[in-house]
Design an enzyme around this catalytic site. Structure first.
Site, short mmCIF file in Angstrom:
data_model
loop_
_atom_site.label_atom_id
_atom_site.label_comp_id
_atom_site.label_asym_id
_atom_site.label_seq_id
_atom_site.Cartn_x
_atom_site.Cartn_y
_atom_site.Cartn_z
N ASN A 115 -28.24 -8.81 0.75
CA ASN A 115 -27.74 -7.78 0.18
C ASN A 115 -26.80 -6.74 0.88
O ASN A 115 -25.73 -6.17 0.49
CB ASN A 115 -28.87 -6.73 -0.24
CG ASN A 115 -29.99 -7.63 -1.31
OD1 ASN A 115 -29.50 -8.80 -1.92
ND2 ASN A 115 -31.00 -7.00 -1.70
N THR A 160 14.95 8.46 -25.76
CA THR A 160 13.67 8.86 -26.02
C THR A 160 13.64 8.09 -27.33
O THR A 160 14.72 8.03 -28.15
CB THR A 160 13.64 10.35 -26.30
OG1 THR A 160 14.64 10.55 -27.39
CG2 THR A 160 14.08 11.20 -25.13
N HIS A 161 12.39 7.64 -27.86
CA HIS A 161 12.23 6.75 -29.25
C HIS A 161 12.96 5.58 -28.97
O HIS A 161 13.26 5.40 -30.20
CB HIS A 161 12.49 7.67 -30.42
CG HIS A 161 11.79 9.11 -30.34
ND1 HIS A 161 10.56 9.44 -30.73
CD2 HIS A 161 12.33 10.36 -29.89
CE1 HIS A 161 10.29 10.51 -30.54
NE2 HIS A 161 11.20 11.20 -30.03
N SER A 282 14.56 -22.58 -23.48
CA SER A 282 13.95 -23.01 -24.81
C SER A 282 14.05 -24.57 -24.92
O SER A 282 15.28 -24.96 -24.64
CB SER A 282 14.24 -22.16 -25.87
OG SER A 282 13.93 -22.98 -27.03
N LYS A 288 19.17 -20.12 -25.36
CA LYS A 288 18.26 -19.10 -24.96
C LYS A 288 17.93 -19.21 -23.35
O LYS A 288 18.06 -19.98 -22.79
CB LYS A 288 17.03 -19.41 -25.83
CG LYS A 288 17.23 -18.92 -27.05
CD LYS A 288 15.96 -18.39 -28.05
CE LYS A 288 15.28 -17.48 -27.41
NZ LYS A 288 14.10 -16.95 -27.97
N GLU A 295 7.99 -11.11 -19.13
CA GLU A 295 6.86 -11.08 -20.15
C GLU A 295 5.65 -11.50 -19.46
O GLU A 295 4.43 -10.89 -20.01
CB GLU A 295 7.28 -12.35 -21.18
CG GLU A 295 8.62 -11.94 -22.03
CD GLU A 295 9.03 -12.99 -22.64
OE1 GLU A 295 8.28 -13.73 -23.58
OE2 GLU A 295 10.29 -13.26 -22.67
N TYR A 322 -30.24 -3.33 -5.49
CA TYR A 322 -29.57 -4.75 -5.63
C TYR A 322 -29.96 -5.52 -6.95
O TYR A 322 -31.49 -5.58 -7.08
CB TYR A 322 -29.63 -5.65 -4.45
CG TYR A 322 -28.87 -6.84 -4.88
CD1 TYR A 322 -27.41 -6.94 -4.58
CD2 TYR A 322 -29.52 -8.17 -5.38
CE1 TYR A 322 -26.64 -8.17 -4.87
CE2 TYR A 322 -28.68 -9.39 -5.56
CZ TYR A 322 -27.21 -9.13 -5.62
OH TYR A 322 -26.70 -10.55 -5.56
N LYS A 330 -17.21 -10.17 -7.77
CA LYS A 330 -16.14 -10.72 -7.03
C LYS A 330 -14.86 -11.12 -7.91
O LYS A 330 -13.63 -10.98 -7.54
CB LYS A 330 -16.35 -11.58 -6.02
CG LYS A 330 -17.08 -11.08 -4.74
CD LYS A 330 -18.09 -11.85 -4.11
CE LYS A 330 -19.51 -11.03 -3.72
NZ LYS A 330 -20.44 -11.06 -4.90
#
Ligand code: ARG
Length: 435
Positions: A115, A160-161, A282, A288, A295, A322, A330
């Site tokens: 422990n 903005t937006h 692609s 592409k 991503e 414990y 982990k």
């Protein structure tokens, strides 16, 4: 007597071996073998301390330390067989030590429990991980700062937006991410400072009757101080939660940058082109070039956030001290470390090799009437209009430019004077984005 079948480490009162599924659910070696360096380092410090305190003899300590060093060599060279039947890294190493040096290996675990051993190893591992992440963050900041230097007078629309708002420089935009990363770095440094206390010597939960020297092991293992409450020492995992939050927050910042790279790389925006090394094609659409790395950086947030929630959920309501639930600690920490390390490096690679189309950025800033706020401010400062009125006049001027299909600085003074006769040609000073 221990039956032939039962566990050599703790099977004194057991007659039967565990069922297969018990062995599987109980084993953590597949995950915690990553802590072998910390485990061996901890054991060497412990054995050295035991002999200095006269708890084991000098010769016994030498045998133990030599055996542990030999095991380190075996693991490094890939010649160590990790066994699920031996549960975890601690027992795998101790069992191998017994094979190498014989029964004296059994003395290593005097005045110690798994422990305090696992808590010590895990803190050392997490400490090293935090240091490495601080380094990787600094590397990414270096890349951002070099780009900011290069683009310090390149104009782009600030949004903005996600609508063009006011002109800014690309350097300003990138600099914002560097500052976010500076705070992320600070959080890892704080986390490291708080976790760097030594649980070793707490034994199972209540300490140990042997005359151990916790100060010695604490210093030998690079900790700042021993943890004074032994129950807390063996069962605290808030350091893991904290580390996981630091990683999740860093990932969150990177995902915002990733999202912008993805948007900027569309033909519609055309602000940035990623190098071939950091994009994919692609299989069906030959035209592409996809920003997959960006991503994935954005997508890794799912697991980074998930790992934090997972660990916090494990800890919720766990009684002292414990409990085996803690063995689940982990995997999320290792996974978050791996994920955020990759994200930081991928982001650096993507940015360093990308081409910024500063001409397209400038054009976009000009098309978006981004100087309208500066125009309104000019009306306030030069004509003494109240801001609301200036805002209204500016809106009408923007509409006029829209109708004519021109930029603000392409309007005629006389047209603008129809909206407010006091406007002078000095207004052109604020209409172009470069101003
Ligand atoms: N593999 C265990 C863990 O990671 C080590 C501690 C086991 N302690 C115990 N009392 N069974 O938590």
């Amino acid at each position: 007597m221990t039956k032939e079948n039962s566990n050599k480490m703790w099977g004194g009162r057991f007659e039967d071996k565990p069922s297969d599924i018990m062995e599987q659910i109980n084993a953590s070696i597949g995950i915690d073998k990553r802590m072998w360096r910390q485990d061996i380092r901890g054991s060497i410090a412990h054995a050295t301390m035991l002999s200095q305190q006269g708890i084991i003899s000098k010769n016994e300590a030498v045998e133990i330390v030599n055996g542990l060093n030999k095991i380190a060599e075996e693991i490094k060279s890939g010649n160590f067989e990790f066994k699920a039947s031996l549960e975890d890294i601690h027992m795998n190493i101790e069992s191998r030590l017994r094979e190498i040096i014989g029964d004296v290996a059994g003395k290593l675990h005097t005045a110690r429990s798994r422990n305090d051993q696992v808590a010590t190893d895990f803190r050392m591992w997490t400490r090293g991980a935090a240091d490495e992440l601080v380094h990787l963050i600094e590397e990414l900041q270096g890349a951002l700062e070099a780009l900011a230097q290069k683009h310090k007078s390149d104009i782009m629309p600030g949004f903005t937006h996600l609508q063009a708002a006011q002109p800014i420089t690309l350097a300003m935009h990138l600099g914002a991410y560097s500052q976010m990363l500076e705070r992320d770095k600070g959080r890892f440094i704080d986390c490291r400072a708080r976790l760097n206390e030594c649980p070793l010597g707490s034994a199972a939960l209540a300490g140990t009757p042997y005359p151990i020297d916790r100060k010695f092991t604490t210093e030998k293992l690079g900790f700042d101080r021993p943890i004074s409450n032994t129950l807390d020492a063996v069962s605290a995992r808030d350091f893991a939660n904290e580390f996981l939050f630091c990683a999740a927050q860093t990932g969150l910042h990177l995902s915002r940058l990733a999202e912008e790279i993805i948007i900027w790389a569309t033909p519609q925006f055309g602000f940035i082109q990623l190098s071939d090394a950091w994009s994919t094609g692609s299989s069906i659409m030959p035209q592409k070039k996809n920003p997959d790395a960006a991503e994935l950086v954005r997508g890794k947030c799912g697991r980074l956030n998930g790992n934090l929630i997972q660990m916090m959920t494990i800890m919720k309501g766990l009684p002292l001290a414990y409990n085996k639930d803690l063995q689940e600690d982990k995997e999320p920490v290792f996974d978050s470390f791996d994920s955020i390390s990759l994200c930081l490096q991928a982001m650096k690679g993507m940015l360093e090799s990308a081409t910024f189309h500063t001409d397209a950025m400038l054009e976009s800033a000009e098309m978006g009437y981004t100087t309208a706020t500066a125009l309104a401010d000019w009306l306030v400062m030069n004509l003494g209009l109240p801001f609301r009125d200036a805002h209204h006049v500016t809106g009408a001027i923007v509409k006029m430019a829209e109708n004519k299909g021109c930029k603000l600085d392409e309007l005629n003074l006389s047209d603008m004077q129809e909206l407010n006769p006091a406007i002078t040609d000095e207004i052109f000073a604020v209409l172009s984005v470069k101003k």
